[in-house]
Design an enzyme around this catalytic site. Structure first.
Site, PDB file in Angstrom:
ATOM      1  N   PRO A   1      -0.987   1.962  -2.108  1.00  0.00           N
ATOM      2  CA  PRO A   1      -1.138   2.956  -1.032  1.00  0.00           C
ATOM      3  C   PRO A   1       0.195   3.207  -0.321  1.00  0.00           C
ATOM      4  CG  PRO A   1      -2.740   1.168  -0.835  1.00  0.00           C
ATOM      5  CD  PRO A   1      -1.748   0.745  -1.856  1.00  0.00           C
ATOM      6  N   GLU A   2       0.546   4.477  -0.180  1.00  0.00           N
ATOM      7  CA  GLU A   2       1.743   4.869   0.554  1.00  0.00           C
ATOM      8  C   GLU A   2       1.310   5.526   1.861  1.00  0.00           C
ATOM      9  OE1 GLU A   2       4.614   7.017  -1.877  1.00  0.00           O
ATOM     10  OE2 GLU A   2       3.752   6.190  -3.696  1.00  0.00           O
TER      11      GLU A   2
ATOM     12  N   HIS B   1     -13.453 -10.600  -4.448  1.00  0.00           N
ATOM     13  CA  HIS B   1     -12.261 -10.019  -3.825  1.00  0.00           C
ATOM     14  C   HIS B   1     -12.524  -9.393  -2.449  1.00  0.00           C
ATOM     15  CE1 HIS B   1     -10.595 -10.786  -7.717  1.00  0.00           C
ATOM     16  NE2 HIS B   1     -11.227  -9.788  -8.291  1.00  0.00           N
TER      17      HIS B   1
ATOM     18  N   ARG C   1      -5.534  -8.317  -5.953  1.00  0.00           N
ATOM     19  CA  ARG C   1      -4.250  -8.989  -6.239  1.00  0.00           C
ATOM     20  C   ARG C   1      -3.720  -9.784  -5.058  1.00  0.00           C
ATOM     21  NH1 ARG C   1      -0.658  -4.679  -9.477  1.00  0.00           N
ATOM     22  NH2 ARG C   1       0.663  -6.503  -9.701  1.00  0.00           N
TER      23      ARG C   1
END
Ligand SMILES: [Zn+2]
Length: 272
Positions: free
Chosen positions: A2-3, A94, A113
């Site tokens: 995500p930016e 997760h 991750r």
């Protein structure tokens, strides 16, 4: 990853729901994110009211009623999802942190991750936020700012724009798109660029980011906003991840080169 537009999209999607709500419970299922959650994380957040949500760089900031902020970074693969009824949420693998609010809703931090992170801190003094450069959509990111950097670096324009200390929130997708829109190749040294080219890069960066926010970010891999909707900017990208496809302006095949260990896509004819 995500930016800025994706983080801004999540913030905007949560804004109608979360401010004004008080945190009832904080369930930390895994504390070992990119850095370990503070031992007091859950007890500090519990009972606090969220007064506002905002974004700084790629961070989400939930401003709390004690003056501090709940700071969230999504890392590579993090998701931050509001579920209408926390008690109905079936916990998935997760789901590392689950927060319930006083309207029954839940906020779920999901990160396969575990490159994401969270902290409770004063946003004006947090080490996480210090040293980050100006917001690209703010008043400090001007053509003269980039032009003035030319004398101080031998780096490529791509590396400079990816550096969070120079300008906040940009990553690989939007830097590639901005450089295409500006007609400048990713491997150009900033020091070789004219003032006019610096101005074009700044203007293009701002335009691409605004367009991406308007289209609620890019769901190229698996991005979802805070209420589970996909973004639509992936359908508008001109060069990113389009190696071999025709340039939308001149039909020349898009090329790829590696800059700073990341793939950089460009049109060899439109970009100089
Ligand atoms: Zn072209």
């Amino acid at each position: 990853m995500p930016e800025l537009p994706e983080v801004e999209t999540i913030v905007r999607s949560l804004r109608p729901f979360v401010p004004g709500r008080t945190v009832l419970t904080v369930d930390v299922r895994r504390a070992d994110l990119r850095r370990a959650l503070q031992p007091c994380f859950a007890s500090t957040l519990s009972g606090r009211r969220v007064d506002a949500i905002r974004r700084r760089a790629k961070y989400m900031l939930f401003d709390l009623d004690d003056g501090r902020s709940w700071i969230v970074h999504l890392g590579m693969s993090g998701r931050f999802l509001r579920v209408e009824t926390a008690s109905n949420h079936e916990t998935r693998k997760h789901d590392h942190v689950i927060v319930t609010l006083d309207d029954g809703a839940g906020l779920v931090f999901h990160d396969p991750r575990r490159f994401g992170l969270m902290a409770i801190d004063d946003s004006s003094s947090s080490p996480l936020l210090s040293g980050i450069g100006p917001e690209p959509l703010g008043d400090d990111f001007q053509p003269s700012y980039l032009a003035d950097l030319r004398r101080r670096t031998r780096r490529t324009i791509k590396d400079v724009l990816m550096d969070q200390r120079v300008v906040a929130g940009l990553g690989n997708i939007y830097v590639n798109e901005a450089l295409f829109a500006a007609g400048v190749r990713p491997r150009r040294k900033l020091s070789s660029m004219t003032s006019e080219e610096c101005a074009r890069v700044v203007r293009a960066t701002r335009e691409i980011l605004k367009e991406a926010i308007e289209h609620r970010g890019s769901s190229i891999s698996d991005f979802l906003d805070g209420v589970g909707r996909r973004g639509a900017y992936q359908w508008r990208r001109r060069v990113y991840d389009r190696e071999g496809e025709p340039c939308p302006l001149c039909t020349t095949a898009i090329k790829v080169v590696t800059v700073g260990q990341r793939s950089s896509f460009y049109c060899p004819r439109c970009q100089r």
